[in-house]
Scaffold this active site. Structure first.
Site, PDB file in Angstrom:
ATOM      1  N   ASP A 114       0.816  -1.217   0.000  1.00  0.00           N
ATOM      2  CA  ASP A 114       0.000   0.000   0.000  1.00  0.00           C
ATOM      3  C   ASP A 114       0.847   1.264   0.000  1.00  0.00           C
ATOM      4  O   ASP A 114       0.318   2.369  -0.027  1.00  0.00           O
ATOM      5  CB  ASP A 114      -0.935  -0.006   1.219  1.00  0.00           C
ATOM      6  CG  ASP A 114      -1.996   1.083   1.159  1.00  0.00           C
ATOM      7  OD1 ASP A 114      -2.549   1.313   0.066  1.00  0.00           O
ATOM      8  OD2 ASP A 114      -2.264   1.715   2.198  1.00  0.00           O
ATOM      9  N   SER A 129      -6.603   5.283  -0.182  1.00  0.00           N
ATOM     10  CA  SER A 129      -6.956   3.990  -0.774  1.00  0.00           C
ATOM     11  C   SER A 129      -8.451   3.741  -0.642  1.00  0.00           C
ATOM     12  O   SER A 129      -9.060   4.059   0.381  1.00  0.00           O
ATOM     13  CB  SER A 129      -6.188   2.860  -0.071  1.00  0.00           C
ATOM     14  OG  SER A 129      -4.801   3.075  -0.151  1.00  0.00           O
ATOM     15  N   GLN A 133      -5.173  -1.884  -7.028  1.00  0.00           N
ATOM     16  CA  GLN A 133      -5.729  -0.953  -6.050  1.00  0.00           C
ATOM     17  C   GLN A 133      -6.345   0.244  -6.752  1.00  0.00           C
ATOM     18  O   GLN A 133      -5.795   0.751  -7.728  1.00  0.00           O
ATOM     19  CB  GLN A 133      -4.638  -0.452  -5.090  1.00  0.00           C
ATOM     20  CG  GLN A 133      -5.161   0.494  -4.011  1.00  0.00           C
ATOM     21  CD  GLN A 133      -4.035   1.039  -3.134  1.00  0.00           C
ATOM     22  OE1 GLN A 133      -3.402   2.018  -3.480  1.00  0.00           O
ATOM     23  NE2 GLN A 133      -3.787   0.376  -2.017  1.00  0.00           N
TER      24      GLN A 133
END
Length: 296
Positions: free
Chosen positions: A205, A230, A280
């Site tokens: 991430d 995110s 993502q």
């Protein structure tokens, strides 16, 4: 093992409250909210604690629902969806202040033989030839000292080496929406496969939406020209790997539209095996579109 890595492992080591309920602590060294990779990694730990040891994580799908409060613990509730002969499925909800902030579904499989092929590893630079994070970050004279220190603090547990300048290192000119980062933990880990999967989830991430910024010449939060977070995150773990050995994070962005940007990536071992695929989507807003903070 570095002290920073030990502190990270302690952070990811959850307290079990009841059979399917776990509690994790929070911290954020980058922004005044819990780092998304931390929540995803802790949720995967919670799921893994309820799965037989002979089953290894092969995929996860997650949604970030609300910003996490770094000053409060997070409670992880595990729902044992299915225990089959080959596959085990778990659903995890992370809660703070009585509200869900994160949702994860993870699947685990008993190892077995099968068909085997993969996309080849792309051309890249040997990580030994790339400057460590501290050397590269301190070379950017345009970054305020406090920003550099926050970035370095976030990377203390992980040796993160960019093959080229990150978005905040050279911005103002659009570049190809493609980024390569080598990473490994700053110290050796044990042999539990779940531990290596959890550490890779944590790191995944950190940089995945960089390629979105590169396409538009944006530098991100470090220079204040983009605000982001995110939204959802998916990973597929294809082959065994170790997070304490060099892994190539090859990232690209096929699209950005409507205040959202998509990043997709493949993670390879240094000897060329495809270990992980990652996708993502995140909120990516320029300041004049952002205004006051809004719920995602």
């Amino acid at each position: 093992m570095s002290q920073a890595l030990q502190s990270l492992l302690d952070l990811l080591d959850l307290e079990q409250i009841e059979e399917n309920i776990f509690r994790g602590q929070s911290r954020s060294v980058v922004v005044p909210r819990v780092f998304g990779g931390q929540v995803a990694a802790q949720a995967l730990v919670a799921a893994g604690r309820t799965v037989p040891e002979d089953r290894h994580a092969h995929s996860l799908h997650a949604y970030f629902l609300r910003p996490g409060d770094p000053g409060a613990p997070i409670v992880y509730s595990v729902d044992r969806i299915r225990d089959g002969r080959s596959f085990t499925t778990r659903r995890v909800v992370a809660v703070q202040h009585g509200q869900p902030i994160f949702h994860l579904s993870a699947s685990f499989q008993v190892p077995e033989d099968g068909l085997d092929h993969q996309a080849p590893m792309p051309p890249t630079t040997d990580p030994a030839l790339l400057p460590p994070s501290e050397e590269r970050l301190r070379s950017y004279e345009h970054l305020p000292a406090e920003v550099v220190e926050r970035l370095l603090e976030a990377r203390e547990a992980v040796d993160l080496r960019y093959a080229d300048d990150p978005p905040f290192g050279r911005f103002g000119e659009p570049r190809e929406p493609h980024s390569q980062v080598w990473f490994r933990t700053n110290g050796k880990l044990g042999d539990d496969p779940l531990l290596h999967v959890v550490l890779a989830t944590y790191v995944s991430d950190m940089t995945l939406l960089d390629s979105v910024l590169l396409a538009h010449g944006r530098g991100g939060w470090a220079v204040g020209d983009v605000v982001g977070a995110s939204l959802d995150h998916a990973m597929w773990f294809h082959r065994p790997f170790r997070a304490d050995e060099w892994l190539l994070y090859d990232q690209e962005s096929p699209s950005a539209y409507g205040g959202r940007g998509l990043g997709q990536a493949r993670i390879y071992t240094q000897d060329g095996r495809l270990a992980i695929s990652v996708i993502q989507e995140g909120v990516v807003r320029v300041p004049w579109d952002f205004g006051k903070p809004r719920e995602r």
